[in-house]
Scaffold this motif. Structure first.
Motif: not given
Ligand code: FAD
Length: 467
Positions: A75-79, A140-146
């Protein structure tokens, strides 16, 4: 690093059929969907899952996990897939659980300065929702992360020097464990001494211990006054020494970001700004009117001592937004310096007193390399990144990038730092784990993983070497 090979575990058709019965068209095996979910934003090679499910509730996640566990399927969780170290690659195949449709903001408790959200809520969505409450969520990571992904990677960003990282801002979690049980890690109290700190065990666990479905977070009042400034310095040392003195003096800056000359060039080209091409600091100050003025005056006087040019102020919100938008796009701006190339991001973090040495030696390595590198960093925390531009298909460039990366990490570890301040391990940084932690600590991490996920089904091949 990008071509680590694992045997895929076959996902039985019977499992796909059961999941389809449960979820209907919220299960996908379309090639484009699988491809998108097996790859993050980095240069690391993709590894698609066998199916993607779009979950809508904690109970549904628990049913999916239970079914996968019965069939021994990974299982791989994805945000949002914005991670940078191959985190979401389904190295052994299996089922990807996409949490993006779990995007409800469940509670905002103004009086307690906290909220509870589903894992798929993004940081920008949360702040849009909070806009009229006078509260905000700072990470605030650079991306609009979950928020789920940010929790799972222990993310931070430009504000961490003032507000901390996800480690400091998560109050409790709802988690589906690898056997399909639903647990809560803590209550809403700001502090507690009741037992093991499971919240912080799951924060940063990268999907290897369970699926986080709900997160309670701390919120903050929007400060009465905010101002931001840009300041160019005669050298990298002058900029970094200003940071070190500011932090050592206990000035509560909200943001203090370093960008080297090459990064400023990239930003000017990409975001159509006209900053002087020189080592530069971006600052932001939060507080009362008087507090912000006092902080800014102190930092200005330190910067002047190190030969800085005059501060350029951004006091209007739209100017501040423009400044930080340009900073958040630094990664994509750097990629545009050599279109068509990929970027290998590094992410070391060192104690603040060692920051000048770490950045100076890194810049010297970059200058001596044929590869183009930019440096940018959340330097108030001692955290900085180089982005090394390369063609992943060119073995000589890959070897050179790996050499530069290895030297940065070795230097950071020698200085008492870490191979990753915020991006996490994924599979891209596995090789550094033992050097950073030592064999006995890694063995303990393996024991914890084995106790919670004895079948090794949660995001296999990530975070702990040799699993
Ligand atoms: C342009 C850019 C700038 C960035 N800047 C920063 C920054 O300044 N600081 C920083 O910390 N990061 C930064 N990042 C990295 C990234 O945004 C972070 O790591 C962010 O927290 C990932 O969130 P996501 O929702 O995209 O997770 P995903 O990429 O979808 O998943 C990341 C990991 O978490 C796990 N996961 C996801 N959701 C869950 C869940 N609900 N339960 C359990 N496991 C889960 C996944 O299995 C995976 O291992 C940057 C990335 C980019 C592209």
């Amino acid at each position: 690093m990008s071509h680590r090979q694992y045997d895929r575990i076959e996902t039985p058709e019977s499992l796909i059929a059961s999941l389809r019965d449960m979820l209907g068209d919220r299960l996908s095996t379309a090639a484009a969907v699988l491809e998108q979910h097996g790859k993050d934003e980095s240069w690391h090679a993709a590894s698609p899952p066998d199916a993607v499910v779009f979950a809508t509730s904690t109970e549904e996640v628990a049913k999916v996990v239970t079914l996968c566990a019965e069939h021994n399927v990974p299982i791989v969780p994805f945000g949002t897939g914005s991670s940078l170290e191959g985190h979401v690659a389904a190295l052994r195949g299996g089922i990807c659980i996409d949490l993006s449709r779990m995007d409800a903001i469940l509670e905002v408790n103004n009086e307690d300065l906290d909220c509870r959200v589903q894992a798929g809520v993004t940081r920008e969505q949360l702040n849009d929702h909070l806009r009229d409450t006078g509260l905000f969520f700072p990470i605030d990571p650079g991306a609009n992360a979950s928020i789920g992904g940010m929790t799972a990677t222990r993310a931070s960003g430009t504000n961490a020097v003032r507000y901390g990282t996800m480690r400091d801002n998560v109050l409790n979690l709802t988690v589906v464990t690898p056997d399909g049980k639903i647990i809560k890690t803590a209550n809403r109290a700001r502090k507690s001494s009741a037992g093991y700190d499971l919240t912080r065990l799951f924060v940063g666990s990268e999907g290897t211990l369970g699926v986080i479905t709900e997160i309670a977070l701390k919120l903050y009042g929007i400060p009465e006054a905010m101002s931001a400034a840009v300041c160019a310095f005669p050298s990298v040392d002058a900029a970094v020494d200003t940071v070190i003195l500011t932090i050592q003096a206990g000035i509560p800056v909200a943001r203090i970001e370093f960008l080297d000359e090459m990064q400023i060039r990239a930003i000017n080209n990409y975001s159509k700004t006209d900053h002087k091409e020189a080592p530069t600091l971006f600052f932001e100050f939060h507080g009362t009117e008087a507090g912000v003025k006092e902080q800014a005056e102190f930092v200005q006087s330190v910067a002047e001592e190190f030969g800085a040019e005059a501060f350029q102020w951004a006091t209007r919100q739209e100017d501040r937004n423009k400044l930080w938008a340009a900073r958040h796009k630094a990664y994509y701006a750097s990629l545009q310096l050599e279109p068509g190339k990929a970027g290998m991001p590094t992410d070391v973090c060192v104690p603040i007193s060692k920051l000048a040495e770490a950045i100076r030696e890194t810049r010297a390595d970059c200058d001596a390399s044929p590869l183009t590198c930019t440096i940018v960093g959340h330097v108030g925390d001692g955290n900085f990144h180089t982005l090394i531009l390369l063609d992943p298909e060119d073995p000589a460039q890959m070897a050179e990038a790996k050499r530069l990366h290895d030297r940065m990490v070795e230097r950071a570890l020698k200085l008492g730092g870490t191979c990753t301040g915020e991006h996490g391990i994924g599979y891209g940084k596995l090789d550094f784990m033992e050097a950073e932690h030592g064999p006995d600590t890694i063995a303990l991490m393996r024991a914890i993983k084995g106790a919670i996920d004895p079948k090794g089904l949660m995001n296999p091949g990530k975070l702990i070497p040799g699993l």
